[in-house]
Motif scaffolding. Structure first.
Motif, PDB file in Angstrom:
ATOM      1  N   CYS A   1      57.738  21.267  65.334  1.00 26.69           N
ATOM      2  CA  CYS A   1      56.911  22.463  65.447  1.00 26.69           C
ATOM      3  C   CYS A   1      55.675  22.181  66.306  1.00 26.69           C
ATOM      4  CB  CYS A   1      56.486  22.920  64.051  1.00 26.69           C
ATOM      5  SG  CYS A   1      55.411  24.347  64.095  1.00 26.69           S
TER       6      CYS A   1
ATOM      7  N   GLY B   1      53.482  19.832  63.939  1.00 25.53           N
ATOM      8  CA  GLY B   1      54.512  18.807  64.009  1.00 25.53           C
ATOM      9  C   GLY B   1      55.525  18.770  62.885  1.00 25.53           C
TER      10      GLY B   1
ATOM     11  N   HIS C   1      53.814  26.402  57.909  1.00 21.21           N
ATOM     12  CA  HIS C   1      52.843  27.496  57.923  1.00 21.21           C
ATOM     13  C   HIS C   1      53.471  28.777  58.470  1.00 21.21           C
ATOM     14  CE1 HIS C   1      50.740  23.625  58.569  1.00 21.21           C
ATOM     15  NE2 HIS C   1      50.150  24.016  57.470  1.00 21.21           N
TER      16      HIS C   1
ATOM     17  N   SER D   1      56.076  29.731  61.110  1.00 21.08           N
ATOM     18  CA  SER D   1      56.194  30.160  62.515  1.00 21.08           C
ATOM     19  C   SER D   1      57.688  30.337  62.783  1.00 21.08           C
ATOM     20  CB  SER D   1      55.671  29.085  63.465  1.00 21.08           C
ATOM     21  OG  SER D   1      54.296  28.935  63.342  1.00 21.08           O
TER      22      SER D   1
ATOM     23  N   PRO E   1      51.177  30.731  63.580  1.00 21.62           N
ATOM     24  CA  PRO E   1      50.188  29.650  63.750  1.00 21.62           C
ATOM     25  C   PRO E   1      50.495  28.810  64.996  1.00 21.62           C
ATOM     26  CG  PRO E   1      51.029  29.698  61.496  1.00 21.62           C
ATOM     27  CD  PRO E   1      51.844  30.683  62.279  1.00 21.62           C
TER      28      PRO E   1
HETATM   29  S1  FES Z   1      53.501  22.997  61.356  1.00 23.22           S
HETATM   30 FE1  FES Z   1      54.806  24.572  61.870  1.00 23.22          FE
HETATM   31  S2  FES Z   1      53.745  26.345  61.519  1.00 23.22           S
HETATM   32 FE2  FES Z   1      52.350  24.793  60.991  1.00 23.22          FE
END
Ligand code: FES
Length: 438
Positions: A347, A351, A369, A371, A385
């Motif tokens: 991500c 990460g 978070h 996404s 995010p």
């Molecule tokens: S680490 Fe993927 S949305 Fe925050």
């Protein structure tokens, strides 16, 4: 190496310098510790800068201190429904308030001739550094949302590692550059503390927050002066008591967190043999894992291609995980056109590894978070995010004779041709970035 210096060497240099420097300055030149009030030189602009700056920065700093010193208390506060959103909102609002206030103070320093006369170059460097630091903090908070939650598992253990002389920079080494700059900025500010007026924050007169306005008298009769002096003395006494109560409360709060850590530290070299051996065991495992990971990484670097899966194993709705050349996770799908679709699964927010299942809109989700990333383009959803797309990964299809029949580098068009009937006999490889394919 650079990380080791910035996140382990620099903090210790900063803390030792700050402690020795501040003690030395307090003993040899204690009257230089004040922030040198310039209120009598100019007070109109000061009002618009000083109050927002101090209110904003004090709230933001208290949040950082509470999360760092009492992580358990902080984490339990975050479990209250709505607390996370409330904390983040207050934090961002106070950071904005501090930025507005500090900008007004900088404007006042550079535009008022009278204030300029008592301003040194060091003052300007410090205020500029503070402004950059708080802007970096605000940008980090906005770009990498919910820092008040994820920092308890990253920045806080890093901080306690430094305090207990067991530094572990791996907690922060993989952070995005923005956040790393914010962290390094904090160590620089601590380093500069004893050499600047900023040191006045250690002698903060808490009573300023609630004391009566100060009465300045330029010229009057002796009797009046005595009366005023008596009033001021009484006010000061009252303010001192309030300030002492505030300091005692804050000290008690901090002592709660510090005492447990300090106790463990001063218990001696063998406070609990079982706990010690468990800790050593954990460290050893971690070192072994790091060593294995490094040798695995080196081995991978020697190959121009790494096998991901047989073509027949690829699916449209569920990606197949693999590890890329940088030891980061990746995902391979069968695209709608029947050809491979290969993207990074790391991500771009902080990460985490994204999920492998596609939703109805052809997206994978990062559970940390929330996404969503479109696997065709790699782009995150609006308001996620994560702001950057998941990068594509170069791949090659190799037939049963070991020949590369089809390949694609990120951002480039497809090379080669393959008969659809032969696809099931092919295998999918990822290709080394920057290498041509034989
Ligand atoms: S680490 Fe993927 S949305 Fe925050």
């Amino acid at each position: 190496m650079v990380d080791a210096f910035l996140f382990v060497g620099l903090p210790y240099i900063a803390i030792v310098t700050a402690v020795i420097g501040c003690v030395w300055r307090a003993r040899t030149n204690r009257f230089s510790m004040s922030s040198r009030s310039s209120q009598f030189l100019e007070d109109r602009k000061l009002l618009w800068g000083s109050a927002p700056w101090h209110i904003g920065i004090i709230v933001v700093l208290l949040g950082h201190i509470l999360a760092g010193v009492l992580p358990q208390v902080w984490s339990s506060i975050l479990t209250v429904p709505g607390a996370l959103i409330a904390i983040e909102t207050v934090g961002v609002a106070c950071a904005l308030l501090a930025i507005v206030g500090l900008s007004a103070l900088i404007y006042r320093r550079v535009t008022s001739a009278r204030v300029q006369a008592v301003t040194t170059t060091t003052d300007l460097v410090v205020v500029a550094l503070l402004l950059v630091q708080i802007v970096l903090g605000l940008l980090s908070a906005v770009h990498f949302r919910y820092g008040s939650a994820w920092s308890t598992g990253t920045v806080v253990p890093y901080f306690w590692g430094l305090v207990t002389f067991r530094p572990d920079m791996t907690y922060v080494a993989d952070f995005p550059m923005l956040f790393k700059l914010h962290l390094v900025g904090a160590w620089f500010i601590i380093l500069l503390l004893p050499f600047t007026r900023l040191m006045h924050l250690l002698a903060v007169p808490l009573q300023y927050l609630w004391r009566a306005p100060q009465l300045v008298i330029w010229n009057t009769t002796r009797r009046r002066q005595h009366a005023v002096a008596a009033t001021i003395q009484a006010d000061s006494r009252r303010a001192f008591l309030k300030g002492a109560a505030g300091v005692a409360g804050a000290t008690g709060l901090m002592a709660l967190g510090v005492s447990e850590k300090a106790l463990n530290f001063f218990k001696g070299p063998h406070p609990d043999p079982e706990a010690d051996s468990a800790l050593l065991q954990k460290k050893l495992q971690r070192l072994q894992l790091t060593a294995e990971e490094r040798s695995y990484e080196l081995e991978r670097q020697r190959n121009d291609m790494i096998l991901v899966a047989r073509y027949a194993e690829l699916a449209e709705n569920k990606g197949r995980y693999f590890i890329d050349y940088a030891m980061a996770p990746g995902l391979a799908f069968k695209g709608k056109d029947g050809l491979p679709l290969v993207i990074s699964a790391k991500c771009t927010h902080l990460g985490c590894t994204v999920g492998s299942e596609l939703d109805a809109q052809g997206r994978v989700m990062c559970p940390c978070h929330i996404s969503y990333f479109d696997v065709q383009t790699g782009k995150p959803n609006d308001g996620a995010p994560a702001k950057l797309p998941l990068p594509q990964v170069g791949w090659a299809l190799v037939d049963s004779t070991g020949k590369v029949v089809l390949s694609r580098k990120p951002g480039e068009s497809m090379q080669g041709k393959v008969d659809a009937a032969l696809l099931p006999q092919c295998s999918l490889y990822i290709t080394k970035p920057g290498r041509g394919i034989a």
